[in-house]
Design a protein around this motif. Structure first.
Motif, PDB file in Angstrom:
ATOM      1  N   TYR A  73       0.861  -1.217   0.167  1.00  0.00           N
ATOM      2  CA  TYR A  73      -0.008  -0.058  -0.096  1.00  0.00           C
ATOM      3  C   TYR A  73       0.812   1.217  -0.019  1.00  0.00           C
ATOM      4  O   TYR A  73       0.521   2.408  -0.798  1.00  0.00           O
ATOM      5  CB  TYR A  73      -0.694   0.031   1.064  1.00  0.00           C
ATOM      6  N   VAL A  74       1.923   1.490   1.015  1.00  0.00           N
ATOM      7  CA  VAL A  74       2.743   2.400   0.718  1.00  0.00           C
ATOM      8  C   VAL A  74       3.492   2.510  -0.672  1.00  0.00           C
ATOM      9  O   VAL A  74       3.281   3.890  -1.191  1.00  0.00           O
ATOM     10  CB  VAL A  74       4.131   2.512   1.778  1.00  0.00           C
ATOM     11  N   LEU A  75       3.649   1.565  -1.477  1.00  0.00           N
ATOM     12  CA  LEU A  75       4.309   1.587  -2.647  1.00  0.00           C
ATOM     13  C   LEU A  75       3.190   2.199  -3.634  1.00  0.00           C
ATOM     14  O   LEU A  75       3.388   2.928  -4.484  1.00  0.00           O
ATOM     15  CB  LEU A  75       4.832   0.267  -3.253  1.00  0.00           C
ATOM     16  N   ALA A  76       1.901   1.988  -3.241  1.00  0.00           N
ATOM     17  CA  ALA A  76       0.772   2.402  -4.169  1.00  0.00           C
ATOM     18  C   ALA A  76       0.198   3.874  -3.917  1.00  0.00           C
ATOM     19  O   ALA A  76      -0.384   4.435  -4.619  1.00  0.00           O
ATOM     20  CB  ALA A  76      -0.482   1.376  -4.258  1.00  0.00           C
ATOM     21  N   GLY A  77       0.602   4.229  -2.567  1.00  0.00           N
ATOM     22  CA  GLY A  77       0.278   5.640  -2.054  1.00  0.00           C
ATOM     23  C   GLY A  77      -1.163   5.713  -1.299  1.00  0.00           C
ATOM     24  O   GLY A  77      -1.830   6.791  -1.369  1.00  0.00           O
ATOM     25  N   ARG A  78      -1.555   4.557  -0.794  1.00  0.00           N
ATOM     26  CA  ARG A  78      -2.727   4.694  -0.123  1.00  0.00           C
ATOM     27  C   ARG A  78      -2.680   5.754   1.048  1.00  0.00           C
ATOM     28  O   ARG A  78      -1.751   5.712   1.841  1.00  0.00           O
ATOM     29  CB  ARG A  78      -3.188   3.164   0.780  1.00  0.00           C
ATOM     30  N   GLU A  79      -4.071   6.116   1.229  1.00  0.00           N
ATOM     31  CA  GLU A  79      -4.147   7.183   2.367  1.00  0.00           C
ATOM     32  C   GLU A  79      -4.057   6.546   3.749  1.00  0.00           C
ATOM     33  O   GLU A  79      -4.503   5.252   3.625  1.00  0.00           O
ATOM     34  CB  GLU A  79      -5.615   7.694   2.404  1.00  0.00           C
ATOM     35  N   GLY A  80      -3.734   7.210   4.542  1.00  0.00           N
ATOM     36  CA  GLY A  80      -3.725   6.327   6.029  1.00  0.00           C
ATOM     37  C   GLY A  80      -2.181   5.426   6.253  1.00  0.00           C
ATOM     38  O   GLY A  80      -2.073   4.967   7.420  1.00  0.00           O
ATOM     39  N   TYR A  81      -1.596   5.553   5.263  1.00  0.00           N
ATOM     40  CA  TYR A  81      -0.256   4.632   5.405  1.00  0.00           C
ATOM     41  C   TYR A  81       0.832   5.855   5.342  1.00  0.00           C
ATOM     42  O   TYR A  81       1.141   6.216   4.345  1.00  0.00           O
ATOM     43  CB  TYR A  81      -0.198   3.717   4.417  1.00  0.00           C
ATOM     44  N   GLU A  82       1.445   6.092   6.429  1.00  0.00           N
ATOM     45  CA  GLU A  82       2.044   7.441   6.472  1.00  0.00           C
ATOM     46  C   GLU A  82       3.754   6.882   6.677  1.00  0.00           C
ATOM     47  O   GLU A  82       4.269   6.168   7.663  1.00  0.00           O
ATOM     48  CB  GLU A  82       1.871   8.171   8.128  1.00  0.00           C
ATOM     49  N   VAL A  83       4.294   7.494   5.683  1.00  0.00           N
ATOM     50  CA  VAL A  83       5.894   7.327   5.603  1.00  0.00           C
ATOM     51  C   VAL A  83       6.556   8.213   6.652  1.00  0.00           C
ATOM     52  O   VAL A  83       6.060   9.463   6.575  1.00  0.00           O
ATOM     53  CB  VAL A  83       6.208   7.591   4.142  1.00  0.00           C
ATOM     54  N   THR A  84       7.324   7.470   7.449  1.00  0.00           N
ATOM     55  CA  THR A  84       7.947   8.333   8.417  1.00  0.00           C
ATOM     56  C   THR A  84       9.482   8.740   8.057  1.00  0.00           C
ATOM     57  O   THR A  84       9.954   9.465   8.666  1.00  0.00           O
ATOM     58  CB  THR A  84       7.802   7.800   9.684  1.00  0.00           C
ATOM     59  N   GLY A  85       9.978   7.926   7.359  1.00  0.00           N
ATOM     60  CA  GLY A  85      11.221   8.028   6.815  1.00  0.00           C
ATOM     61  C   GLY A  85      11.692   7.260   5.711  1.00  0.00           C
ATOM     62  O   GLY A  85      11.161   6.187   5.204  1.00  0.00           O
ATOM     63  N   GLY A  86      12.671   7.515   5.131  1.00  0.00           N
ATOM     64  CA  GLY A  86      13.391   6.581   3.966  1.00  0.00           C
ATOM     65  C   GLY A  86      12.949   7.030   2.653  1.00  0.00           C
ATOM     66  O   GLY A  86      12.091   8.162   2.603  1.00  0.00           O
ATOM     67  N   SER A  87      13.161   6.279   1.651  1.00  0.00           N
ATOM     68  CA  SER A  87      12.858   6.725   0.370  1.00  0.00           C
ATOM     69  C   SER A  87      12.424   5.696  -0.683  1.00  0.00           C
ATOM     70  O   SER A  87      12.735   4.505  -0.353  1.00  0.00           O
ATOM     71  CB  SER A  87      14.026   7.576  -0.420  1.00  0.00           C
ATOM     72  N   VAL A  88      11.794   5.868  -1.828  1.00  0.00           N
ATOM     73  CA  VAL A  88      11.471   5.097  -2.789  1.00  0.00           C
ATOM     74  C   VAL A  88      11.591   5.651  -4.228  1.00  0.00           C
ATOM     75  O   VAL A  88      11.013   6.596  -4.151  1.00  0.00           O
ATOM     76  CB  VAL A  88       9.809   4.454  -2.658  1.00  0.00           C
ATOM     77  N   THR A  89      12.403   5.025  -4.738  1.00  0.00           N
ATOM     78  CA  THR A  89      12.606   5.824  -6.413  1.00  0.00           C
ATOM     79  C   THR A  89      12.198   4.559  -7.315  1.00  0.00           C
ATOM     80  O   THR A  89      12.575   3.464  -7.117  1.00  0.00           O
ATOM     81  CB  THR A  89      13.892   6.194  -6.247  1.00  0.00           C
TER      82      THR A  89
END
Lengths: 435, 249
Positions: B46-62
């Motif tokens: 879900y984080v990779l797809a950008g779902r609401e409510g899944y909060e990224v607190t650090g790091g990166s995805v490229t």
């Protein structure tokens, strides 16, 4: 300002004054029975006035803006030719500011008797007011007192009369105008008719359109009544349908509310013979400060009757929607199958929906249910569409349209369904573009 | 065209789930992520797809050098990313054909390709559906409405076959599938494999990996990649369970 509780009928004076001035000139003023009927209307209206929110049935709809408007009768030149909706083929009856316009209508060759009610008044004793009694509802009283014209449509026994278009257009004469058409529709045994109705008005026109329908569906007859309400944004529409359906007959009413500043559709249907059916569906598309009220009353008076109601409302802006639906199942109406569903989709935190379903059941062997939901667009559905590359605005559109289309799918007549689907898509495309 | 995840931490409702995920999926490779319930597999999807409510607190995805986390879900799709849902969402009133065509045309617009009309689309959709052994009436029904579990998963793979992503996450696409359906779904994924396609296959069981043979297998435990290895790691896990990894980690 001190709030003074309203104790006297409000907003009635202007209308009564007009009645008193016009009584000797209104159509049919030489017919004693009609003068007596109008006098009953005036008396009832004098006693009740325009309903206020203190009246239970009007709790959610405030007519004060209407009471303050000071409507007069329309000043329509006889040759005014306002823009009309595109014809759909078949017979067409056009009313401009409530008056029948033979020059704009096309009723020749239709398999029914259709025309101006005003022209037929001498034959209508006992018909007008038979279903819509002035003592029952104040807006029917107002209509009874002041109606000038309307549609008369009689379909002979066993005849399929196809599609009849009923067009009402309000023009802008620069001053607030009120018109109160009375429509009489009667289907003989086994007859069939589809009425596609469009009500429209000039964008800036301030007017009140207060139609009353008296509808009689005889044994085994089917009337499809599709109503597209696209009144001007400064217009008011208060409509009352009184329908009676005999054994094995069907009355299908679909109302799409897309226009008007304020609209109230009151639909009363009595199923009086065994096996009668009624489908009442509708969609309300509201934006800005619009107000739309659908109030239905379904009277199951005979056994083995079926009723289905599905109403859907989409509310944007500061709009307000109301649904009040009562189903009465009388003691004789065993094996009644009644269902009512009312769903609203709120697109804005300032929009409001009020919903009041009511079941009153006196028979013991019935199937009767109702439901109501009010919600926002589903976040999971939006997310799913967006992960597929559909931009958010388009995803919202798709879901809103899906919500509305479901209500339209219940319309059995293909021409009517097509017209309504087109209107739903067009409305949403415009609203989406505007927001 | 590499997907690169570095030090990714994320929380759901204030609860930390991902605790520093490092992962790289090069172009043309299929990687599997395995792990027990609650290890953070679906959260990662879900984080990779950008779902609401899944909060990224650090790091990166490229992806392809672009900062994925700064993009809206539809922009990620336009970049060529796709998520096959574990629980595909039902869209009553939205016909499957309209849905698929709307999605395909939205992506074609972003790629500067002409949109397909209804006829062109139908031809393409029928062709892809045949390959997935899907009955044609699934186009007429509401999206996923009344679909069986297996039909929903096939519908996900159909979307993938039509949208032709460059990177796909398959979140437990095998769950609820019988062996025949599993084979069909795997064939659908394998058909996309090539130098321009990479995927992250999230699964609970080794079974799916017999059909979609991964280049690498990673074990997600407690929100971190606890171990990585070749396809043989999946078999080892099947035999010894996640306990062995936990002990080693």
């Amino acid at each position: 300002m001190t709030a003074i509780p309203e104790t006297r009928p409000s907003g009635a004076a202007g209308f009564l004054h007009r009645y008193e001035g016009l009584a000797g000139r209104l159509p049919g003023h030489r017919l004693p029975w009609l003068s007596a009927l109008r006098a009953r209307g005036a008396e009832a209206f004098r006693a009740q006035g325009l309903p206020t929110r203190r009246v239970e049935a009007w709790k959610y709809t405030d007519l004060r803006p209407l009471a303050d408007a000071g409507f007069e009768e329309p000043l329509t030149a006889l040759d005014t030719a306002p823009p009309l909706p595109r014809p759909r083929g078949g017979a067409r009856a056009v009313f401009v500011d409530g008056r029948f316009r033979p020059d704009l209508s096309g009723l020749d060759g239709a398999a029914l008797e259709a025309g101006s009610l005003a022209q037929a008044l001498p034959r209508l004793e006992g018909r007008i007011g038979a279903l819509a009694s002035p003592e029952e509802l104040p807006l029917v009283a107002l209509n009874t007192m002041l109606f000038e014209d309307g549609l008369l449509a009689w379909v002979p026994e066993g005849t399929d009369a196809g599609v009849l278009e009923l067009v009402s257009v309000a023009t802008d004469s620069g001053r607030p105008a009120a018109f109160h058409p009375r429509h009489l529709i009667r289907l003989g045994r086994g007859a069939r008719l589809t009425v596609i109705e469009t009500a429209a008005g000039s964008a800036g026109a301030r007017y009140l359109h207060n139609p009353v329908y008296e509808i009689e569906v005889a044994e085994g007859a089917t009337l499809v009544h599709a109503r597209l309400q696209q009144e001007g944004r400064q217009g008011f529409q208060l409509s009352t349908v009184q329908a009676r359906v005999a054994a094995g007959g069907t009355y299908d009413n679909f109302t799409l509310n897309a226009g008007a500043r304020l609209v109230r559709n009151e639909i009363h249907v009595a199923l009086t013979g065994p096996g009668a059916a009624c489908h009442m569906n509708g969609a309300q598309l509201l934006a800005g400060g619009q107000h739309a009220d659908t109030t239905t009353f379904l009277d199951h008076a005979a056994p083995n009757c079926v009723s289905r109601q599905t109403y859907k409302t989409v509310l944007a802006g500061r709009s307000r929607g109301v649904f009040q639906g009562k189903i009465l199942v009388r003691q004789a109406a065993q094996k009644t199958d009644g269902y009512q569903m009312n769903q609203a989709l709120l697109l804005s935190p300032e929009a409001e929906m009020d919903s009041k379903p009511q079941l009153e059941i006196y028979a013991d062997d019935v199937k009767c249910s109702h439901g109501a939901t009010v919600g926002e667009l589903d976040h999971d559905q939006l997310f799913y569409l967006r992960t597929r590359g559909v931009p958010e605005a388009e995803a919202r559109s798709l879901l809103i349209e899906a919500f509305l289309v479901e209500a339209v799918e219940g319309v059995t007549d293909e021409t009517a369904r097509g017209t309504l689907q087109e209107a739903v898509r067009g409305w949403w495309a415009r609203e989406a573009a505007a927001s | 065209m590499t997907l690169k995840i570095e030090g990714l931490t994320a929380e759901v409702e204030g609860k930390p789930i991902l605790r520093g995920v490092d992962l790289e999926v090069p172009a043309g490779e299929v990687h599997a992520i395995m792990g027990p319930n609650g290890s953070g597999k679906s959260t990662l999807a879900y984080v990779l797809a950008g779902r609401e409510g899944y909060e990224v607190t650090g790091g990166s995805v490229t992806f392809d050098g672009q900062d994925v986390l700064a993009l809206e879900p539809e922009e990620r799709a336009a970049l060529g990313m796709f998520l096959a849902f574990q629980y595909p969402v039902e869209l009553p009133g939205v016909g499957n054909a309209l849905f698929l065509r709307t999605a395909l045309n939205a992506l074609r617009r972003t790629r500067g390709e002409p949109e397909l009309d209804a006829m062109q689309f139908l031809k393409l959709a029928r062709e892809r559906m045949r390959a997935l052994h899907m009955p044609e009436d699934m186009l007429k029904r509401g999206v996923n409405v009344g679909f069986s579990g297996g039909e929903k998963k096939r519908n996900e793979v159909l979307q993938m076959a039509l949208l032709q992503p460059r990177f796909a996450v398959l979140d437990e696409t095998d769950s609820g599938l019988d062996i025949d359906a599993l084979r069909i779904v795997a064939d659908g994924v394998n058909a996309l494999r090539g130098p321009g396609f990479s995927a992250l296959v999230i699964t609970h069981y080794q079974r799916l990996l017999n059909y979609i043979v991964p280049d690498r297998v990673h074990v997600l435990l407690g929100g971190r990649i606890a171990r990585s290895g070749g396809p043989e790691l999946a078999q080892e896990l099947e035999r010894a369970g996640y306990g062995s990894v936990q002990a080693a980690a």
